[in-house]
Design a protein around this motif. Structure first.
Motif, PDB file in Angstrom:
ATOM      1  N   CYS A 223       0.833  -1.208   0.000  1.00 60.11           N
ATOM      2  CA  CYS A 223       0.000   0.000   0.000  1.00 60.11           C
ATOM      3  C   CYS A 223       0.864   1.254   0.000  1.00 60.11           C
ATOM      4  O   CYS A 223       0.582   2.230  -0.715  1.00 60.11           O
ATOM      5  CB  CYS A 223      -0.935   0.001   1.214  1.00 60.11           C
ATOM      6  N   ALA A 226       2.281   1.954  -3.387  1.00 53.96           N
ATOM      7  CA  ALA A 226       1.254   2.493  -4.281  1.00 53.96           C
ATOM      8  C   ALA A 226       0.987   3.968  -3.986  1.00 53.96           C
ATOM      9  O   ALA A 226       0.904   4.800  -4.908  1.00 53.96           O
ATOM     10  CB  ALA A 226      -0.034   1.682  -4.147  1.00 53.96           C
ATOM     11  N   GLU A 229       3.544   6.409  -5.190  1.00 56.22           N
ATOM     12  CA  GLU A 229       3.552   6.482  -6.659  1.00 56.22           C
ATOM     13  C   GLU A 229       2.277   7.121  -7.198  1.00 56.22           C
ATOM     14  O   GLU A 229       2.072   7.196  -8.414  1.00 56.22           O
ATOM     15  CB  GLU A 229       3.729   5.080  -7.249  1.00 56.22           C
ATOM     16  N   ARG A 231      -0.945   6.134  -6.812  1.00 54.49           N
ATOM     17  CA  ARG A 231      -1.998   5.230  -7.287  1.00 54.49           C
ATOM     18  C   ARG A 231      -2.630   4.506  -6.115  1.00 54.49           C
ATOM     19  O   ARG A 231      -2.111   4.513  -5.008  1.00 54.49           O
ATOM     20  CB  ARG A 231      -1.433   4.216  -8.283  1.00 54.49           C
ATOM     21  N   GLU A 232      -3.766   3.880  -6.377  1.00 59.84           N
ATOM     22  CA  GLU A 232      -4.439   3.107  -5.356  1.00 59.84           C
ATOM     23  C   GLU A 232      -3.857   1.689  -5.314  1.00 59.84           C
ATOM     24  O   GLU A 232      -3.465   1.144  -6.353  1.00 59.84           O
ATOM     25  CB  GLU A 232      -5.945   3.038  -5.625  1.00 59.84           C
ATOM     26  N   PRO A 233      -3.789   1.072  -4.148  1.00 60.45           N
ATOM     27  CA  PRO A 233      -3.260  -0.303  -4.051  1.00 60.45           C
ATOM     28  C   PRO A 233      -4.118  -1.282  -4.848  1.00 60.45           C
ATOM     29  O   PRO A 233      -5.348  -1.164  -4.875  1.00 60.45           O
ATOM     30  CB  PRO A 233      -3.325  -0.612  -2.557  1.00 60.45           C
TER      31      PRO A 233
END
Length: 640
Positions: A223, A226, A229, A231-233
């Motif tokens: 998580c 993510a 970065e 983004r969503e996991p």
């Protein structure tokens, strides 16, 4: 929605009317879903808990945010019992994991990752209640917030930083957990430098085992990666811990009972622990000490090669060596110790990825025939462990009931844990901006002696112990003998007698001699000490025996305990339990046992010359320990 019907049986208009009525009822239910009546929870919403309406109503008044309710596993119930008996701040079943991270850590993203994982896993949002209920329950809460504390020690000298971190660890342990509010987890973050952090994660053992900690940390770092970065996991839907509770409720224990009755047939007394003293009344014998050693890379490689060559596991090897150690010290060829098993059912989908408390502690019984060939003996030990896997869910309290052990005695006093989830090799691997190192873990059990095995390039052996019951020196000696026995198993020795003999090899004898010489000489003073000194001198061939000398450090062998007991009976008229030599191995300590036993027998007789059971004073009986009662019964058996 499509309706299918037989035209030869029903008219179309009839089916249309039924369909219209069904849709109207469905709309009515949907329209009323926000009413108080529709929101009311009933026992049927929590089928695993077997709650009455009144009990559920009381629970919901206390916890309005209940998501789920179910009973505890047998191990959780046992833990809850020990927690209730333990003094406040004892640290029993308090688990701690600490590590250092170097890099540009994004603490807000990391905190968000932890929150995401807690939201994913119900067991991390669980509390435990038992007051006013027929059985304890675990309650899953809809939302909880992870207690998160940050400390900034930048600019503080390194030694002062270390002292402060150590103090935080101890404060956290003493603080413990209250079981009613969730979550039973928390995090502390200590900033040591601009790009260096020390993390302290702690949780109560009631909510998860070591394997689950590894699963949880993988999710946390996935998580975190993510989030940084942007983004969503992309994690799969987590397997539910409640599925395991439901699986347990479907299991029949009939086959397990047959297995354990056969496994424990004829076993009537727990295997005595080497060098461990009985706990004094009112003494909190907390397991706070630990001794560790690492095998060399060469010795570890030899163990691994032997295991592959003979189709056994490292776990089997360490269990075999531990059994030999206990048998050697107890002078027995049939021993029982506890072992922690994974408890994750092979027929429960996704059990390996669940977060929860699956482990169980169960007895391992090992026969030690001296002439048994080593490799077939190890292979039989492993085959028995594979058979036991079918019954890993067996409640320990019921296993004890299926044995022939008298009430009030434990099945085992030592526990062996093979940690097949080494966190230090995988924690944070590949996480951008975080270099994880210096991983340390601490847990506190409730057995006087707990043996740990941690695999790796250098196999680690450790013994956790209660300092009030056994000395650090004695534990260090046990640890070294365990290592010697483990390496002896793979040395080419043909029979168990050849392996056991190596525990008293030249190196250990030299170490024992130097240890004995290092003990300050204190002359025996009491009549009991003088009598015992004469017995030891005769048995051991030692010209001078002091009050502080240890029977085994002077060269005594476990099998000589019977001779000591017999000589004490002849010289002093006192019937000692055979375990006394192991539990009080010093001359002064054994003399104290003799004094206590002598006084007990005098208190128990109406007539000083009578030793008949009929002459026992019930009031005096209440003052005796179990050990004293057992010895008295041995002494009076067959008389009258």
């Amino acid at each position: 929605m499509t309706w299918v019907y037989g035209a030869q049986v029903h008219h179309r208009a009839t089916i249309e009317a039924v369909a219209a009525g069904f849709l109207a009822s469905l709309r009515e239910l949907m329209d009323g879903r926000g009413t108080p009546d529709a929101a009311r929870r009933t026992p049927g919403d929590f089928p695993l808990a077997r709650l009455s309406s009144a009990a559920l109503e009381r629970l919901l008044r206390r916890f309005p945010d209940v998501e789920d309710v179910y009973p505890l596993t047998s191990l959780q119930q046992g833990m809850l019992f020990h927690v209730a008996l333990a003094p406040k701040g004892s640290g029993v079943f308090h688990e701690q994991l600490a590590w250092t991270s170097r890099g540009k850590a994004d603490l807000p993203a990391l905190r968000r990752a932890w929150a995401e994982v807690i939201a994913r896993n119900a067991v991390l949002r669980t509390s435990f209640i038992h007051e006013g209920l027929p059985e304890p329950l675990q309650v899953v809460h809809g939302e909880v917030e992870l207690p998160w504390t940050e400390h900034d020690l930048r600019g503080v000298p390194v030694e002062a930083q270390r002292a402060r971190v150590a103090a935080l660890v101890e404060e956290d342990r003493v603080r413990g957990f209250s079981l009613a509010p969730a979550p039973l987890v928390r995090m502390q973050v200590v900033r040591l430098g601009d790009e260096e952090y020390r993390f302290l994660w702690s949780h109560h053992h009631l909510v998860m085992d070591g394997w689950s900690v590894g699963v949880m940390l993988q999710e946390v770092f996935a998580c975190y990666a993510a989030f940084i970065e942007g983004r969503e996991p992309a994690l799969p839907r987590p397997a539910a811990w409640r599925d395991y509770i439901a699986w347990l409720q479907r299991q029949s224990l009939a086959r397990a009972e047959a297995f354990w009755r056969e496994e424990l047939a004829g076993f009537t007394a727990p295997t005595p622990l080497p060098g461990v003293r009985p706990a004094a009344p009112g003494v909190d014998a907390a397991v706070t000490g630990e001794e560790k050693l690492w095998l060399s890379q060469e010795a570890t490689a030899a163990l691994q090669a032997f295991a592959r060559r003979n189709a056994v596991t490292l776990n089997t090897l360490t269990q075999g060596a531990w059994a030999l150690l206990l048998g050697r010290h107890a002078g027995q060829q049939d021993v029982v110790f506890g072992a922690t098993v994974s408890g994750r059912p092979v027929d429960l989908p996704d059990a390996e990825s669940m977060v929860g408390l699956f482990i169980n502690s169960l007895p391992i019984r090992v026969g030690l025939p001296p002439e048994a060939p080593v490799v077939p003996w190890l292979q039989r030990l492993q085959a028995r462990q594979l058979e036991l896997r079918k019954y890993e869910h067996s409640p320990l309290v019921q296993v004890k009931g299926w044995s022939e052990l008298p009430r009030g005695l434990p099945l085992f006093d030592s526990l062996l844990i093979f940690e097949n989830y080494p966190l230090d090799t995988s924690l944070g691997q590949g996480v951008p901006g975080l270099e994880v190192r210096d991983v340390e873990s601490h847990e506190q059990g409730n057995h006087p002696l707990i043996a740990y095995v941690v695999p790796g390039d250098r196999l680690r052996l450790s013994l956790a112990y209660a300092p009030e019951l056994v000395s650090a020196d004695e534990v260090a000696r046990l640890l070294e003998r365990w290592r010697v026995l483990l390496e002896a198993l793979v040395s080419g020795a043909e029979r168990l007698s050849d392996v056991a003999a190596q525990v008293e090899g030249p190196a250990l004898q030299a170490r024992g001699a130097s240890s004995a010489q290092a003990v300050k000489y204190v002359a025996p003073a009491t009549p009991e000490e003088l009598a015992l000194a004469g017995i030891w001198t005769e048995l051991l061939g030692q010209p001078r025996v002091g009050a502080l000398d240890d029977f085994f450090a002077l060269g005594g062998q476990p099998e000589m305990a019977e001779q000591v007991v017999a000589r004490v009976r002849e010289a002093l008229g006192v019937e000692l339990p055979r375990t006394a030599v192991f539990e009080a191995p010093t001359l002064a300590g054994l003399a104290e046992v003799v004094v206590r036993m002598t006084g007990s027998m005098r208190r128990l007789a109406d007539d000083p010359t009578s030793r008949g059971v009929g002459a026992l004073d019930p009031a005096a009986l209440e003052q005796l320990s179990d050990e004293e009662l057992d010895a008295l019964l041995d002494a009076t058996e067959g008389e009258g």
